[in-house]
Design a protein around this motif. Structure first.
Motif, PDB file in Angstrom:
ATOM      1  N   PRO A 106       0.811  -1.222   0.000  1.00 18.74           N
ATOM      2  CA  PRO A 106       0.000   0.000   0.000  1.00 18.74           C
ATOM      3  C   PRO A 106       0.844   1.271   0.000  1.00 18.74           C
ATOM      4  O   PRO A 106       0.432   2.288  -0.553  1.00 18.74           O
ATOM      5  N   GLU A 107       2.035   1.208   0.610  1.00 16.60           N
ATOM      6  CA  GLU A 107       2.890   2.401   0.657  1.00 16.60           C
ATOM      7  C   GLU A 107       3.335   2.824  -0.742  1.00 16.60           C
ATOM      8  O   GLU A 107       3.303   4.013  -1.080  1.00 16.60           O
ATOM      9  N   GLN A 113       0.000   7.105  -6.389  1.00 19.89           N
ATOM     10  CA  GLN A 113      -1.229   7.883  -6.526  1.00 19.89           C
ATOM     11  C   GLN A 113      -0.987   9.353  -6.255  1.00 19.89           C
ATOM     12  O   GLN A 113      -1.539  10.226  -6.943  1.00 19.89           O
ATOM     13  N   GLU A 114      -0.151   9.659  -5.269  1.00 25.89           N
ATOM     14  CA  GLU A 114       0.152  11.055  -4.955  1.00 25.89           C
ATOM     15  C   GLU A 114       0.905  11.722  -6.105  1.00 25.89           C
ATOM     16  O   GLU A 114       0.609  12.858  -6.496  1.00 25.89           O
ATOM     17  N   PRO A 313      -6.631   6.378  -9.001  1.00 28.22           N
ATOM     18  CA  PRO A 313      -6.975   6.973  -7.701  1.00 28.22           C
ATOM     19  C   PRO A 313      -7.983   6.165  -6.880  1.00 28.22           C
ATOM     20  O   PRO A 313      -8.014   6.287  -5.651  1.00 28.22           O
ATOM     21  N   ASP A 314      -8.812   5.365  -7.542  1.00 28.28           N
ATOM     22  CA  ASP A 314      -9.864   4.634  -6.829  1.00 28.28           C
ATOM     23  C   ASP A 314      -9.642   3.128  -6.785  1.00 28.28           C
ATOM     24  O   ASP A 314      -9.877   2.491  -5.761  1.00 28.28           O
ATOM     25  N   LEU A 315      -9.201   2.541  -7.903  1.00 24.24           N
ATOM     26  CA  LEU A 315      -9.047   1.090  -7.977  1.00 24.24           C
ATOM     27  C   LEU A 315      -7.735   0.745  -8.677  1.00 24.24           C
ATOM     28  O   LEU A 315      -7.720   0.363  -9.848  1.00 24.24           O
ATOM     29  N   PRO A 316      -6.613   0.908  -7.979  1.00 23.58           N
ATOM     30  CA  PRO A 316      -5.323   0.565  -8.598  1.00 23.58           C
ATOM     31  C   PRO A 316      -5.262  -0.925  -8.930  1.00 23.58           C
ATOM     32  O   PRO A 316      -5.679  -1.757  -8.134  1.00 23.58           O
ATOM     33  N   ARG A 317      -4.721  -1.220 -10.126  1.00 24.83           N
ATOM     34  CA  ARG A 317      -4.687  -2.601 -10.593  1.00 24.83           C
ATOM     35  C   ARG A 317      -3.320  -2.923 -11.195  1.00 24.83           C
ATOM     36  O   ARG A 317      -3.218  -3.455 -12.301  1.00 24.83           O
TER      37      ARG A 317
END
Length: 378
Positions: A106-107, A113-114, A313-317
């Motif tokens: 997640p990091e 995403q940032e 931004p919502d559903l990284p794949r």
């Protein structure tokens, strides 16, 4: 003829094959590799090899797009990536490569995403494409369907030669109750440049994309070293079957349109020379390479590979995946190679495979005999 099998009492499915499931068969006649011609043409543009650099920030920068163009291929710049969001993306690329967390953590995802949350700047699209044009190579840029309406005029004004509309999956008919969708047929009709569009993973969606007037259709869904689409969405079509199905759509569209030929471009899961060979044998005209080119010494990812879907931004794949560095781009594509695993001298391997099976032209090589030979069967 059908190869549908019963999955359970209430569901049947067609058997599909990946590139690892098929092999090319040698013929009675062989050729000299030096006689093999790898040139490929789309619309008015001819290239020395059937290789397109995937529009991914770990693969294509303006400099690597220029380098690939000078080596005889086509580099496509991601016009929604770091090069059009940041004036100087070099420190960010270094940071992404230096992230210490595990690739799928997640990091890492949160930081991607940032970084990709910065807005796309139209003036940077213009500047990056101008840089490629000044080098004298064919200029190609890519947008997703979601951002095509907003930025395509900027792209055209910058003097792009080939326009790529690329997404995880792209359809000719997108239905929405909340916003006006991109009408691909009308859009392509009104453009003055050839358009490559995809991905598509089946006969019917590819046929509809061909009917929009596209010059090329990208084949692929759920493949590639950096994507987790299969795990996240449960959607995947094995590439050997997808390419073969869409090559058949190309043939039927030629009959329907009175001879208009649409280029079929395999996109995803082509990390080694053997997979490139088999993609072309299944009917592709060219290949779009991500992982394979991310291993070049000049690649912006510095041995790491990721796509836009990894920063959704919502559903990284997708993952930031370590692919390593194999060789300079020249050696990786044209040799001489020093690796024995199909990761360098990709075009030399393709030439040898074609020569071994008796072919000197790419179009003829699509007729080569193949067999189903799963990797666990020796």
């Amino acid at each position: 003829m059908t190869n549908q099998i019963e999955i359970g009492r209430g569901k049947r499915g067609r058997r599909a094959f990946s590139l690892d499931d098929v092999s090319v068969v040698p013929a009675r006649r062989t050729r000299d590799p030096g006689d093999v011609n790898l040139s490929w043409r789309i619309d008015a543009y001819t290239f020395d090899m059937p290789v397109i650099g995937a529009p991914m920030d770990s693969v294509m920068s303006p400099d690597t797009a220029i380098a690939l163009g000078r080596l005889g291929g086509l580099g496509v710049l991601n016009l929604e990536g770091l090069w059009t969001r940041h004036e100087d993306p070099a420190p960010l690329l270094e940071e992404i490569a230096a992230l210490e967390a595990a690739p799928g953590s997640p990091e890492v995802t949160r930081r991607l995403q940032e970084i990709y949350d910065a807005p796309i700047q139209a003036e940077l699209i213009t500047a990056r494409l101008a840089q490629i044009r000044e080098a004298g190579v064919v200029v190609a840029g890519s947008l997703t369907p979601q951002n095509t309406q907003q930025f395509y005029k900027t792209v055209l004004a910058a003097g792009v030669d080939l326009f790529v509309i690329r997404g995880t999956t792209v359809s000719a008919e997108h239905v929405s109750s909340t916003h006006e969708p991109l009408d691909l047929k009308q859009f392509i009709y009104e453009l003055d440049v050839p358009v490559i569009v995809g991905g598509a993973a089946g006969y019917t969606p590819a046929l509809h994309l061909m009917r929009t007037g596209a010059a090329g259709v990208l084949v692929g869904f759920g493949g590639g070293a950096s994507t987790t689409t299969r795990r996240a969405l449960g959607i995947r079509v094995p590439m050997a079957t997808a390419i073969s199905d869409i090559a058949e759509a190309r043939r039927d569209y030629m009959d329907e349109s009175g001879g208009r030929y649409v280029q079929v471009i395999a996109d995803g899961g082509l990390g080694t020379s053997g997979q490139i060979v088999k993609a072309l044998a299944m009917g592709a005209d060219a290949v779009m390479l991500g992982t394979a080119l991310a291993r070049a010494a000049e690649a912006p990812g510095a041995g790491w590979h990721w796509g836009l879907e990894a920063a959704h931004p919502d559903l990284p794949r997708g993952h930031r995946t370590h692919v390593g560095t194999v060789a300079p781009l020249q050696e990786l594509l044209w040799g001489p190679g020093h690796q024995t695993d199909g990761t360098s001298n990709l075009m030399g391997a393709l030439k040898r495979a074609m020569a071994t099976t008796g072919y000197t032209e790419l179009k003829d090589f699509q007729k080569v005999e193949v067999i189903v030979a799963p990797t666990h069967v020796m």
